[in-house]
Design an enzyme around this catalytic site. Sequence first.
Site, mmCIF file in Angstrom:
data_model
loop_
_atom_site.group_PDB
_atom_site.id
_atom_site.type_symbol
_atom_site.label_atom_id
_atom_site.label_comp_id
_atom_site.label_asym_id
_atom_site.label_seq_id
_atom_site.Cartn_x
_atom_site.Cartn_y
_atom_site.Cartn_z
ATOM 1 N N ILE A 12 0.762 -1.194 0.091
ATOM 2 C CA ILE A 12 -0.125 0.374 -0.093
ATOM 3 C C ILE A 12 0.937 1.066 0.074
ATOM 4 O O ILE A 12 0.335 2.350 -1.409
ATOM 5 C CB ILE A 12 -0.837 0.138 0.946
ATOM 6 C CG1 ILE A 12 -1.859 -1.581 1.191
ATOM 7 C CG2 ILE A 12 -1.559 1.114 1.317
ATOM 8 C CD1 ILE A 12 -2.545 -0.973 2.539
ATOM 9 N N LEU A 79 2.117 4.299 7.518
ATOM 10 C CA LEU A 79 1.799 2.903 6.837
ATOM 11 C C LEU A 79 2.210 2.060 7.373
ATOM 12 O O LEU A 79 2.075 0.656 7.308
ATOM 13 C CB LEU A 79 1.640 3.105 5.814
ATOM 14 C CG LEU A 79 0.552 4.110 4.676
ATOM 15 C CD1 LEU A 79 1.390 4.644 4.213
ATOM 16 C CD2 LEU A 79 0.464 3.263 3.972
ATOM 17 N N GLU A 82 4.135 -4.283 10.497
ATOM 18 C CA GLU A 82 3.861 -5.683 9.945
ATOM 19 C C GLU A 82 2.632 -6.040 10.434
ATOM 20 O O GLU A 82 1.649 -5.981 11.266
ATOM 21 C CB GLU A 82 4.669 -6.684 11.342
ATOM 22 C CG GLU A 82 5.570 -6.790 11.434
ATOM 23 C CD GLU A 82 6.743 -7.303 10.558
ATOM 24 O OE1 GLU A 82 5.935 -8.655 9.696
ATOM 25 O OE2 GLU A 82 7.456 -7.406 10.276
ATOM 26 N N THR A 130 -6.639 -0.994 9.754
ATOM 27 C CA THR A 130 -7.201 -1.701 9.529
ATOM 28 C C THR A 130 -8.348 -2.025 9.527
ATOM 29 O O THR A 130 -8.420 -1.501 11.202
ATOM 30 C CB THR A 130 -6.598 -2.937 9.061
ATOM 31 O OG1 THR A 130 -7.298 -4.149 8.995
ATOM 32 C CG2 THR A 130 -6.122 -3.621 10.763
ATOM 33 N N ASP A 131 -9.264 -2.759 8.755
ATOM 34 C CA ASP A 131 -10.855 -3.015 9.420
ATOM 35 C C ASP A 131 -10.902 -3.781 10.402
ATOM 36 O O ASP A 131 -11.582 -4.748 11.100
ATOM 37 C CB ASP A 131 -11.594 -3.202 8.799
ATOM 38 C CG ASP A 131 -11.730 -4.538 7.369
ATOM 39 O OD1 ASP A 131 -10.290 -4.633 7.754
ATOM 40 O OD2 ASP A 131 -12.831 -4.474 6.820
ATOM 41 N N GLU A 132 -9.921 -4.669 10.980
ATOM 42 C CA GLU A 132 -9.330 -6.113 11.408
ATOM 43 C C GLU A 132 -9.716 -5.596 13.344
ATOM 44 O O GLU A 132 -9.983 -6.152 13.724
ATOM 45 C CB GLU A 132 -8.223 -6.698 11.077
ATOM 46 C CG GLU A 132 -8.135 -7.237 9.892
ATOM 47 C CD GLU A 132 -7.335 -8.185 9.691
ATOM 48 O OE1 GLU A 132 -6.921 -9.278 10.528
ATOM 49 O OE2 GLU A 132 -6.913 -8.255 8.537
ATOM 50 N N TYR A 157 -2.525 -9.434 15.127
ATOM 51 C CA TYR A 157 -2.275 -8.617 13.796
ATOM 52 C C TYR A 157 -2.682 -7.186 13.743
ATOM 53 O O TYR A 157 -2.558 -6.611 14.920
ATOM 54 C CB TYR A 157 -2.738 -8.761 13.344
ATOM 55 C CG TYR A 157 -2.394 -7.371 11.880
ATOM 56 C CD1 TYR A 157 -1.357 -6.671 11.577
ATOM 57 C CD2 TYR A 157 -3.255 -7.795 11.071
ATOM 58 C CE1 TYR A 157 -1.795 -6.051 10.696
ATOM 59 C CE2 TYR A 157 -3.576 -7.008 9.808
ATOM 60 C CZ TYR A 157 -2.944 -5.899 10.210
ATOM 61 O OH TYR A 157 -3.176 -4.834 9.683
ATOM 62 N N LYS A 161 -2.784 -3.688 16.001
ATOM 63 C CA LYS A 161 -2.854 -1.988 15.425
ATOM 64 C C LYS A 161 -3.938 -1.571 15.743
ATOM 65 O O LYS A 161 -4.057 -0.444 16.186
ATOM 66 C CB LYS A 161 -3.796 -2.398 13.762
ATOM 67 C CG LYS A 161 -2.169 -3.177 12.573
ATOM 68 C CD LYS A 161 -1.467 -1.860 12.011
ATOM 69 C CE LYS A 161 -2.204 -0.752 11.796
ATOM 70 N NZ LYS A 161 -1.258 -0.104 11.562
ATOM 71 N N ASP A 287 -8.489 -24.190 8.925
ATOM 72 C CA ASP A 287 -8.966 -23.018 9.311
ATOM 73 C C ASP A 287 -7.177 -22.142 10.227
ATOM 74 O O ASP A 287 -7.516 -23.447 10.998
ATOM 75 C CB ASP A 287 -10.196 -22.815 9.665
ATOM 76 C CG ASP A 287 -10.486 -21.915 9.173
ATOM 77 O OD1 ASP A 287 -9.935 -20.309 8.699
ATOM 78 O OD2 ASP A 287 -12.270 -21.164 9.634
#
Length: 349
Positions: A12, A79, A82, A130-132, A157, A161, A287
């Site tokens: 990005i 930006l 990791e 991030t939307d996470e 992660y 964030k 998964d």
Amino acid sequence: MKILVTGGAGFIGSAVVRLAVAKGHAVVNLDALTYAASLENVATVSNNTLYAFEHADIRDRSAIDTIFERHQPDAVMHLAAESHVDRSIDGPADFIETNVNGTFNMLEAARSYWIRCGSPDGFRFHHVSTDEVYGSLPADPQIRFTEATAYDPRSPYSASKAASDMLVRAWFETYGLPVVLTNCSNNYGPYHFPEKLVPVVILNAIAGKPIPVYGTGENVRDWLYVEDHAEALLLVLEKGRTGRSYNIGGGNERRNIDLVRTICAVLDRRRPKADGSYADQISFVADRPGHDARYAIDPGRIRDELGWRPSVTVEEGLERTVQWYLDNEAWWRPLQDRKGVGERMGIKA
């Protein structure tokens, strides 16, 4: 405007660098050149007089201070991070050190520089996230992430964030540092490092390897073409309200299995197999632990306040992306030899 971009040799970040230079901004690209970065990502602007590169790590406060003093930026676009969930499950320490401690260093270096410059109102620190951080959504298509959605991170992660987002908000509230924040949905497009889903599907398919799909492929993501994202990020930097966050989404929700099948169909047209379809190579695998069921962005704020809308549908974007990988083997082939690429990660939990 002179912009200091951290992580500008990444996926990005390099899209932001290329676009900012094209728009006439001076850009200083600060990047540690870790495994997922490549200066080939910015080769098209490397000889431009508006571009400068600084090889430095955001965990090194002294180096960051030196870069601020040397280049005197008008704004920061942060930006560097990791960002691979599977790697965060196997090795969370790097994510805390870079995403949390690194962001702290950037905030403190920016605040010190801003104060020395007389605390100008026009300075901006744009933190890209991030939307996470919001966690997982139910299947109801009427429910989407807004800027008011409570944080509920589920992986090392996303937790790192979320922590960095909170630091940025605190530096605005406590110290008055002029910040803006953005939280984006899943990006895809040219220069995407070949451990992420879209390039994995493309490259495994043309190599004749199994195409791995986690679980049953029912997980839903909102897909955002990286060049649309770069446009939105620069818009927020220039026109966003300080202290405000903006969700950036592509409006392209797809189940993972449907996205994979779409990529296979594009490949069937653009590089047909001798027999059968690339979809025949799809292989369902165990998964990921804590795999979020669905992400979806409500982009109402950035649309209504700043007039931004995505311009690329997921079908058009995947056509472009597949063709880019078919045309750029010289870019992705060497990256496949980097540590961890092609290996299954994130199964230690």
